[in-house]
Design a protein around this motif. Structure first.
Motif, PDB file in Angstrom:
ATOM      1  N   UNK A   1       0.825  -1.208   0.000  1.00  0.00           N
ATOM      2  CA  UNK A   1       0.000   0.000   0.000  1.00  0.00           C
ATOM      3  C   UNK A   1       0.861   1.261   0.000  1.00  0.00           C
ATOM      4  N   UNK A   2       1.904   1.272   0.814  1.00  0.00           N
ATOM      5  CA  UNK A   2       2.778   2.449   0.870  1.00  0.00           C
ATOM      6  C   UNK A   2       3.439   2.705  -0.479  1.00  0.00           C
ATOM      7  N   UNK A   3       3.858   1.633  -1.161  1.00  0.00           N
ATOM      8  CA  UNK A   3       4.522   1.783  -2.455  1.00  0.00           C
ATOM      9  C   UNK A   3       3.582   2.337  -3.513  1.00  0.00           C
ATOM     10  N   UNK A   4       2.297   2.055  -3.389  1.00  0.00           N
ATOM     11  CA  UNK A   4       1.324   2.574  -4.358  1.00  0.00           C
ATOM     12  C   UNK A   4       0.841   3.979  -3.993  1.00  0.00           C
ATOM     13  N   UNK A   5       0.965   4.347  -2.731  1.00  0.00           N
ATOM     14  CA  UNK A   5       0.500   5.672  -2.292  1.00  0.00           C
ATOM     15  C   UNK A   5       1.519   6.767  -2.592  1.00  0.00           C
ATOM     16  N   UNK A   6       2.785   6.445  -2.528  1.00  0.00           N
ATOM     17  CA  UNK A   6       3.831   7.433  -2.738  1.00  0.00           C
ATOM     18  C   UNK A   6       3.802   7.891  -4.198  1.00  0.00           C
ATOM     19  N   UNK A   7       4.125   9.154  -4.437  1.00  0.00           N
ATOM     20  CA  UNK A   7       3.995   9.742  -5.773  1.00  0.00           C
ATOM     21  C   UNK A   7       5.290  10.447  -6.210  1.00  0.00           C
ATOM     22  N   UNK A   8       6.346   9.693  -6.470  1.00  0.00           N
ATOM     23  CA  UNK A   8       7.573  10.332  -6.968  1.00  0.00           C
ATOM     24  C   UNK A   8       7.415  10.771  -8.416  1.00  0.00           C
TER      25      UNK A   8
ATOM     26  N   UNK B   1      10.512   1.101  -8.277  1.00  0.00           N
ATOM     27  CA  UNK B   1      11.324   0.981  -9.494  1.00  0.00           C
ATOM     28  C   UNK B   1      10.515   0.418 -10.648  1.00  0.00           C
ATOM     29  N   UNK B   2       9.673  -0.576 -10.361  1.00  0.00           N
ATOM     30  CA  UNK B   2       8.853  -1.191 -11.395  1.00  0.00           C
ATOM     31  C   UNK B   2       7.840  -0.204 -11.962  1.00  0.00           C
ATOM     32  N   UNK B   3       7.205   0.569 -11.072  1.00  0.00           N
ATOM     33  CA  UNK B   3       6.122   1.455 -11.493  1.00  0.00           C
ATOM     34  C   UNK B   3       6.611   2.803 -11.987  1.00  0.00           C
ATOM     35  N   UNK B   4       7.805   3.202 -11.572  1.00  0.00           N
ATOM     36  CA  UNK B   4       8.327   4.528 -11.925  1.00  0.00           C
ATOM     37  C   UNK B   4       9.748   4.363 -12.479  1.00  0.00           C
ATOM     38  N   UNK B   5       9.885   4.047 -13.752  1.00  0.00           N
ATOM     39  CA  UNK B   5      11.207   3.703 -14.312  1.00  0.00           C
ATOM     40  C   UNK B   5      12.215   4.836 -14.349  1.00  0.00           C
TER      41      UNK B   5
ATOM     42  N   UNK C   1      -2.480   6.004   5.741  1.00  0.00           N
ATOM     43  CA  UNK C   1      -1.356   6.422   4.909  1.00  0.00           C
ATOM     44  C   UNK C   1      -1.340   7.937   4.919  1.00  0.00           C
ATOM     45  N   UNK C   2      -0.214   8.515   5.292  1.00  0.00           N
ATOM     46  CA  UNK C   2      -0.121   9.973   5.408  1.00  0.00           C
ATOM     47  C   UNK C   2       1.044  10.468   4.570  1.00  0.00           C
ATOM     48  N   UNK C   3       0.749  11.449   3.725  1.00  0.00           N
ATOM     49  CA  UNK C   3       1.810  12.160   3.007  1.00  0.00           C
ATOM     50  C   UNK C   3       1.966  13.532   3.633  1.00  0.00           C
TER      51      UNK C   3
ATOM     52  N   UNK D   1      -1.565  -5.237 -10.927  1.00  0.00           N
ATOM     53  CA  UNK D   1      -1.426  -4.180 -11.921  1.00  0.00           C
ATOM     54  C   UNK D   1      -0.532  -3.085 -11.360  1.00  0.00           C
ATOM     55  N   UNK D   2      -0.634  -1.880 -11.918  1.00  0.00           N
ATOM     56  CA  UNK D   2       0.227  -0.789 -11.464  1.00  0.00           C
ATOM     57  C   UNK D   2      -0.565   0.491 -11.239  1.00  0.00           C
ATOM     58  N   UNK D   3      -1.582   0.460 -10.385  1.00  0.00           N
ATOM     59  CA  UNK D   3      -2.367   1.671 -10.141  1.00  0.00           C
ATOM     60  C   UNK D   3      -1.740   2.558  -9.082  1.00  0.00           C
ATOM     61  N   UNK D   4      -2.241   3.754  -8.973  1.00  0.00           N
ATOM     62  CA  UNK D   4      -1.960   4.595  -7.804  1.00  0.00           C
ATOM     63  C   UNK D   4      -3.178   4.529  -6.888  1.00  0.00           C
ATOM     64  N   UNK D   5      -2.973   4.637  -5.612  1.00  0.00           N
ATOM     65  CA  UNK D   5      -4.093   4.717  -4.685  1.00  0.00           C
ATOM     66  C   UNK D   5      -4.759   6.074  -4.850  1.00  0.00           C
TER      67      UNK D   5
END
Length: 254
Positions: free
Chosen positions: A38-45, A66-70, A212-214, A248-252
């Motif tokens: 969940x944390x890996x999908x929530x973060x937005x680099x 790395x997989x989702x954000x090449x 999850x907090x940003x 898949x590779x969605x964003x939360x």
């Protein structure tokens, strides 16, 4: 590079995204959970940014990013040698060696590991339990990952605030019932919460189980409380949104 100090029968190879990502981890020691996913999908680099995972374990959050954000560079900090070596092996096996570095060290000594305000994005799935709370797992890896034996939540937040750039992004996942502890630690370090996603076990649950907090370093006062995320259906199976995080590779939301 050091090889994991674990015999092959003591590890498992687990896959995500239909087998396109492989993560080797201890069979009986500390294993990653859906919290890390969940944390890996929530973060937005953003492309070109540098991300640091504080307490990376076998490297799962960094592997997913790395997989989702090449176009993102990743570093993972881990204090336990066996887990750090596993993370390095996972990085090599997935072909991310040019973009993912594993650092060995303690979050309480962050100043000796990375320069101040040098990282664009920090992500952390910290230990949830205090030293005196709950029963310690007999497995050393699991005990250190789940209890504050090598750093309190304040230590992890302090490390994040030290390393992240001004206006940089800091993402933590934490038990909902301890949300006040996390938010207080953020505010003490000039990390202003900007997005908060409550995570419920199912639509029938009375209270959220995780948040999850940003936060943003020296950010403005506005915060967005996002639509709740449900892990399970009412019938007990994974929700479509939770399944998608593994397939898949969605964003939360948000």
């Amino acid at each position: 590079m050091p090889e994991p100090n674990l015999p092959r029968h003591a590890v498992t190879d687990d896959t995500l995204f239909g087998g396109r990502l492989v993560c080797r981890q201890p069979r009986d020691g500390y294993r990653f959970s859906m919290d890390a996913v969940l944390a890996a999908h929530f973060v937005q680099p953003r492309p070109g940014q540098r991300m640091l995972d504080l307490g990376c374990g076998c490297g799962i959050i960094g592997l997913l990013v790395c997989f989702r954000h090449p176009e993102v560079m990743v570093a993972g900090l881990e204090s336990q040698e066996a887990l750090a070596a596993l993370a390095e092996e996972n990085v090599r096996r997935n072909g991310f060696a040019s973009r993912f570095a594993v650092l060995r060290g303690d979050v309480r000594a962050i100043g000796a590991l990375v320069p101040p305000e040098s990282i664009d994005v920090i992500v952390c799935n910290p230990p949830y339990g205090g030293r005196e709370t709950g029963r310690l797992n007999r497995d050393t890896q699991a005990a250190h990952a789940r209890h504050e034996l090598q750093g309190t939540i304040d230590d992890f937040v302090r490390a994040a605030a030290f390393a992240v750039k001004n206006r940089g992004q800091v993402v933590f996942i934490y038990p909902a019932r301890r949300c006040n502890v996390l938010l207080a630690a953020f505010q003490a370090r000039r990390l202003t919460p900007k997005r908060l996603l409550p995570v419920y076990s199912s639509p029938d649950a009375a209270c959220a189980c995780l948040v999850l907090v940003e936060a943003r370093k020296n950010g403005g006062e506005q915060i967005d409380i996002l639509t709740p995320f449900f892990i399970h259906h009412r019938d007990g199976g994974y929700s479509a949104a939770m399944r998608a995080c593994y397939e898949a590779t969605p964003c939360l939301p948000g």
